[in-house]
Design an enzyme around this catalytic site. Sequence first.
Site, mmCIF file in Angstrom:
data_model
loop_
_atom_site.group_PDB
_atom_site.id
_atom_site.type_symbol
_atom_site.label_atom_id
_atom_site.label_comp_id
_atom_site.label_asym_id
_atom_site.label_seq_id
_atom_site.Cartn_x
_atom_site.Cartn_y
_atom_site.Cartn_z
ATOM 1 N N HIS A 31 -7.367 5.470 -6.884
ATOM 2 C CA HIS A 31 -7.823 4.263 -5.920
ATOM 3 C C HIS A 31 -6.685 3.168 -5.814
ATOM 4 C CE1 HIS A 31 -10.879 0.892 -5.144
ATOM 5 N NE2 HIS A 31 -11.302 2.210 -4.265
ATOM 6 N N HIS A 55 -12.781 -6.473 1.383
ATOM 7 C CA HIS A 55 -12.363 -5.092 0.702
ATOM 8 C C HIS A 55 -11.458 -5.531 -0.630
ATOM 9 C CE1 HIS A 55 -10.489 -1.004 0.025
ATOM 10 N NE2 HIS A 55 -11.747 -0.930 0.190
#
Length: 609
Positions: free
Chosen positions: A264, A494
């Site tokens: 990630h 985000h």
Amino acid sequence: MSQESSYGKWTISSSDESEDEKPKPDKPSASSHPQAGQGVSKELIYTCSEARKVAHKRQISPVKFNDADSVLPHKKQKSDSPEGLGWCLSSSDDDQQPDVTQQEQPKRVLPQEKKHVSSPDVTTAQKVVDRSPPASLRPQRADDEYETSGEGQDIWDMLDKGNPFQFYLTRVSGIKAKYNSKALHIKDILSPLFGTLVSSAQFNYCFDVDWLIKQYPPEFRKNPILLVHGDKREAKADLHAQAKPYANISLCQAKLDIAFGTHHTKMMLLLYEEGLRVVIHTSNLIREDWHQKTQGIWLSPLYPRIDQGSHTAGESSTRFKADLTSYLTAYNAPPLQEWIDIIQEHDLSETNVYLIGSTPGRFQGSHRDNWGHFRLRKLLQAHAPSTPKGECWPIVGQFSSIGSLGPDESKWLCSEFKDSLLALREEGRPPGKSAVPLHLIYPSVENVRTSLEGYPAGGSLPYSIQTAEKQRWLHSYFHKWSAETSGRSNAMPHIKTYMRPSPDFSKLAWFLVTSANLSKAAWGALEKNGTQLMIRSYELGVLFLPSAFGLDTFKVKQKFFSSSCEPTASFPVPYDLPPELYRSKDRPWIWNIPYVKAPDTHGNMWVPS
């Protein structure tokens, strides 16, 4: 998994892990629906989460508000019924509110700048159109790479010494120009103005290789690029197929040996003829993440090469060089050795942030303090300012995804995780843990519905009904997304941030921007009676501590983009403080249930199946 209740029948994902998990190998990663409008390609050529695939499907094949009856049965949705799933399908589901029809919608007008975006006296239809820019003014795909980049602005004005933090937001298409004046597009970051690029490494979760190559200036597009990813099996094959036409692209697979882990981390290593730059950010390498979302970027200084014969190690007071090298070494990947060597050859002494990473594994003893929330705890214990006696400084966490946190707050959130965020230098007796407020910022259904992207923005907020149902206790901590300070209230976040503000929210003890969402997979969870920390994923962020800037605390900047007489040490928090708690009718956005009671800013509904 098919479910039926008073809301109708739909299909929901059976996964209860809300991390951005890639689809299983037997599931297709592309959509073949006909194109419904400009700005969205016909199919996804990159692998992504199920939530993002649904968002893409609904962008190219939208369900219009007046089509909802053909999608779901004629049944009145109960707004407060505990039966069935127990979730209201809209955050404005007042039974007294008149039904909205397409004929009732007034002509769309440009959104006006408002402190409060919606008003309770305005009907749902009016609220939607008031915030929806005319279609003619929405950037088209052919142009938006130019329109959302900062070409033409003086980038050097943005990168001057007057900004000690070098913390930026990405540019957002569809908002006032003043709110993009000091924001960056990926094209700006890769611009020749930043340096003469020799080679680069892109660490990320999701890649659209064709799009990425177009973000590089033409003169740099054939230079070596290393893509560091976590894809396996078919997803890996898809990424290799994307990269195959480009002889200058090589790939490095990050090992993910623990189930449900992801790669990630979002980082760029940029080697120039003039030196080296490190960029740590929150955006996937796909168009959508750089278009109409709120994203964060930290830019390092331009690190000069260490002269041969020099005795300097090129290390900073924050040990950034050693920590970055340790993070890359943890991959145990031969392609990264070249970049470790490059870092060793450069002087990183001007760095004033601390690196906080997560790498997959089980860690004991002193190794436990190297990663995840124990890494944050160790740094705060060593360097965070102690809070004034008698003052209770809250904790703020802001994120775009939520994992399974357990049946109650004591299992992880308000035990080991909160303990880490509460850590301070050992001076005096801090307030009891339970007395410290915890404010969690996560977009509501109404936030998503009224966003620039509309409901498809929720594809990047993959909180599932399966996870949400198991932890309703968590939602009492939730606060709305609001970012008038940066002009991004309608650009869904985000970005992920965590911080420790003063009781009046005018000062900060520390601020962290990171890829890590609110999950045990990202931050780690204790095992073996607290002696072992288990982490599933790779994550990376930077921690801003006042002591590294010669300060006791940071003052919160009143307006994110203001260049007024505020002190240069005022920290630009990208959203509004104090955060606003959910009201009784607000619901957290859940991606895999339908929302059909009110249209979004594009006149569409959300039917994920």
